[in-house]
Design a protein around this motif. Structure first.
Motif, short mmCIF file in Angstrom:
data_model
loop_
_atom_site.label_atom_id
_atom_site.label_comp_id
_atom_site.label_asym_id
_atom_site.label_seq_id
_atom_site.Cartn_x
_atom_site.Cartn_y
_atom_site.Cartn_z
N THR A 321 0.70 -1.24 0.00
CA THR A 321 0.03 -0.02 -0.08
C THR A 321 0.98 1.10 0.07
N VAL A 322 0.30 2.35 -0.64
CA VAL A 322 1.14 3.49 -0.62
C VAL A 322 0.34 4.48 0.38
N ASN A 323 0.82 5.34 1.13
CA ASN A 323 0.29 6.27 2.07
C ASN A 323 -0.02 7.57 1.48
N GLY A 324 -1.35 8.25 1.85
CA GLY A 324 -1.74 9.47 1.37
C GLY A 324 -1.08 10.44 2.37
N GLY A 325 -0.72 9.91 3.70
CA GLY A 325 -0.21 10.92 4.55
C GLY A 325 1.23 11.27 4.51
N ASP A 326 1.89 10.38 3.79
CA ASP A 326 3.39 10.41 3.59
C ASP A 326 3.70 9.96 2.30
N GLY A 327 5.04 9.94 2.08
CA GLY A 327 5.52 9.54 0.78
C GLY A 327 6.18 7.86 1.01
N THR A 349 5.02 19.55 1.47
CA THR A 349 4.84 19.76 2.95
C THR A 349 3.55 19.18 3.37
N PRO A 350 3.76 18.20 4.39
CA PRO A 350 4.75 17.39 4.60
C PRO A 350 5.31 16.70 3.65
N PRO A 351 6.58 16.02 3.60
CA PRO A 351 7.14 15.33 2.57
C PRO A 351 6.22 13.84 2.15
N GLY A 352 5.93 14.19 0.87
CA GLY A 352 5.21 13.00 0.24
C GLY A 352 3.62 13.14 0.41
#
Length: 382
Positions: A321-327, A349-352
Motif C-alpha cells: 500500500t502507498v500512504n496518502g499521509g506521507d511518501g 509539505t509534509p514530505p510525500g
C-alpha cells in the motif's frame, strides 16, 4: 444498462482467485502458502527494490492532471499495448478535482499516448454528474477497459455526484455505462476473470459523505459486480452484491473525499485499504459470498500505515500500500506483519503527503509502478 444471467459458472472464476492482485492486471499474482511453523520468514518483496526512477509524464494534450488509477496492460488489444501502463486522470487542466476525462498509456521508455478522452455529453448511458476519472481502473479480457467516475461540476465535494463505471472498448470508445443505486462514488477497483465471466470489486465513497459536510460517516461500501462477456459486445452486468459495508468516509477540501480505497484479491480474500482509519481489513469468500462482511477482519492498523490508498499484491501474497499521509510504500503480510517500509516520494509539505495514489506491479513482478501526483508523472520502484 442491461442485466441478465451469464452461462459461465462462478466456480470457474473461483479457480483463478489467487491470480488477481490489487490494481494489477488479472493474472498478475500467484497463490502463496503461509510460512510453515519454524521456517524462516521469506525476504520482503520491497527489500530488493531500492531505486525510484521517472518513467514519464501522465499529462495529455488537454492538460489533465492528478493521475489516480494505474494498471499494467498484459496483452496487446486494439490500441492497448502489452507492458504499457494505463493511467486515469482525476483533474482537468484547471486542477479541478472530479473533472478529469482522459486515460493515457505510458510506455516503459516514457512515451505518452492518449488512449481516450471521454466526452461527458456523449455517453451511451447514464452517469450521474458526468465524468471525473478515479483510481478504479482495470482491463478485462478482450481489451475492455473499466474505469470509475466520481464527477464534480466545480472541483468541490459539495457538487460531487454518484457517477458510474465507464466501459471502453480496446480502441478507447465508451461503449457502456454501469450505474445504479449501489454505485455511489466508485473510488477503486480490482477484478478477476475466467471463461467469459468477470467479477469487479469496487469501493464506493459517497454514501452520506456530502451530507456529512466533512464529518466522518460509516457508510462506505465494497460492491461485487458480476459481468458476462460474449464476443464483441460490451460486458453485461448480471448481479450486484454488497460484500463490504460500514467503512468510514468523509469529504476533505484537499482530497475531495477520503474513504476505502485500495483493494486486492488473493486466494478468495479481498483486502481493503481503510484510508480514514489507517488500517487494512480482509473480506473472506469475496467471490462467492452473498452478504456483507461489514468492514471484514482486521489485518493490521497504525504502525507505518498513514492513510493507505492504492494497493497491489505481491507474487507470494503480501500487501503493498502507498500512504496518502506521507511518501511511503508499506509491505504487510497476510498475517498482518508490516515487514518493510520505503520512502518513494519526499516532495511537498509534509514530505510525500497526497502525492501517491495508484500502483501496479510490472509484468515481471520485480518492480512497482506508481503515480506521483506532485509532479503528474509515472515513476517506478525497482
Amino acid at each position: 444498462m442491461r442485466l441478465r444471467a451469464c452461462p459461465s459458472a462462478l466456480a470457474a472464476v473461483a479457480l483463478t482467485v489467487g491470480l488477481t492482485a490489487g490494481a494489477t492486471p488479472a493474472g498478475a499474482a500467484t497463490p502463496g502458502a503461509a510460512t510453515p511453523a519454524g521456517a524462516a520468514e521469506p525476504r520482503p518483496f520491497l527489500d530488493r527494490l531500492n531505486t525510484v526512477s521517472l518513467v514519464g509524464s501522465t499529462v495529455p494534450a488537454n492538460g489533465d492532471v492528478n493521475p489516480y488509477g494505474t494498471f499494467t496492460i498484459r496483452e496487446n488489444a486494439g490500441r492497448l499495448r502489452r507492458g504499457n501502463v494505463l493511467v486515469s486522470n482525476f483533474n482537468d487542466s484547471a486542477n479541478l478535482q472530479g473533472t478529469g476525462t482522459t486515460l493515457v498509456q505510458v510506455a516503459p521508455d516514457g512515451t505518452l499516448s492518449t488512449f481516450a478522452t471521454i466526452d461527458p455529453g456523449a455517453l451511451p448511458g447514464p452517469c450521474p454528474g458526468g465524468v471525473g476519472l478515479t483510481t478504479a481502473l482495470t482491463v478485462l479480457p478482450g481489451g475492455w477497459v473499466v474505469v470509475g467516475s466520481l464527477p464534480t461540476s466545480d472541483g468541490t465535494s459539495a457538487t460531487a455526484q454518484a457517477g458510474c463505471l465507464l466501459v471502453l472498448d480496446k480502441h478507447g470508445t465508451v461503449r457502456e455505462t454501469i450505474a445504479n443505486d449501489a454505485i455511489n462514488g466508485p473510488w477503486d477497483m480490482t477484478a478477476v476473470s475466467s471463461d467469459g465471466r468477470s467479477e469487479l470489486f469496487v469501493t464506493n465513497v459517497l454514501n452520506g459523505t456530502v451530507a456529512g459536510g466533512g464529518a466522518e460517516v460509516d457508510q462506505g461500501t465494497v460492491l461485487r459486480i458480476s459481468l458476462c462477456t460474449e464476443g464483441d459486445e460490451p460486458p453485461v452486468p448480471m448481479a450486484f452484491t454488497e460484500i463490504g459495508s460500514g467503512f468510514p468516509e468523509r469529504t476533505d477540501p484537499a482530497a475531495l473525499v477520503v474513504g476505502p480505497t485500495g483493494v486486492g484479491l488473493h486466494d478468495g480474500t479481498l483486502y481493503v485499504a481503510d484510508t480514514v482509519r489507517s488500517r487494512i481489513t480482509a473480506i473472506p469468500d469475496a467471490i462467492t459470498r452473498t452478504d456483507s462482511a461489514g468492514t471484514g477482519r482486521l489485518v493490521t492498523s497504525g504502525g507505518n500505515l498513514n492513510a493507505p490508498l492504492g494497493m497491489a499484491i505481491t507474487p507470494r501474497g503480501d500487501i503493498l500500500t502507498v500512504n496518502g499521509g506521507d511518501g511511503n510504500i508499506v509491505e504487510t503480510t497476510r498475517a498482518g506483519r508490516q515487514v518493510a517500509t520505503k520512502t518513494i516520494n519526499s516532495e511537498g509539505t509534509p514530505p510525500g503527503a497526497g502525492a501517491l495514489f495508484g500502483l501496479a506491479l510490472d509484468l515481471d513482478h520485480d518492480a512497482v509502478y506508481f503515480v506521483n501526483d506532485a509532479d503528474n508523472v509515472l515513476d517506478v520502484l525497482h
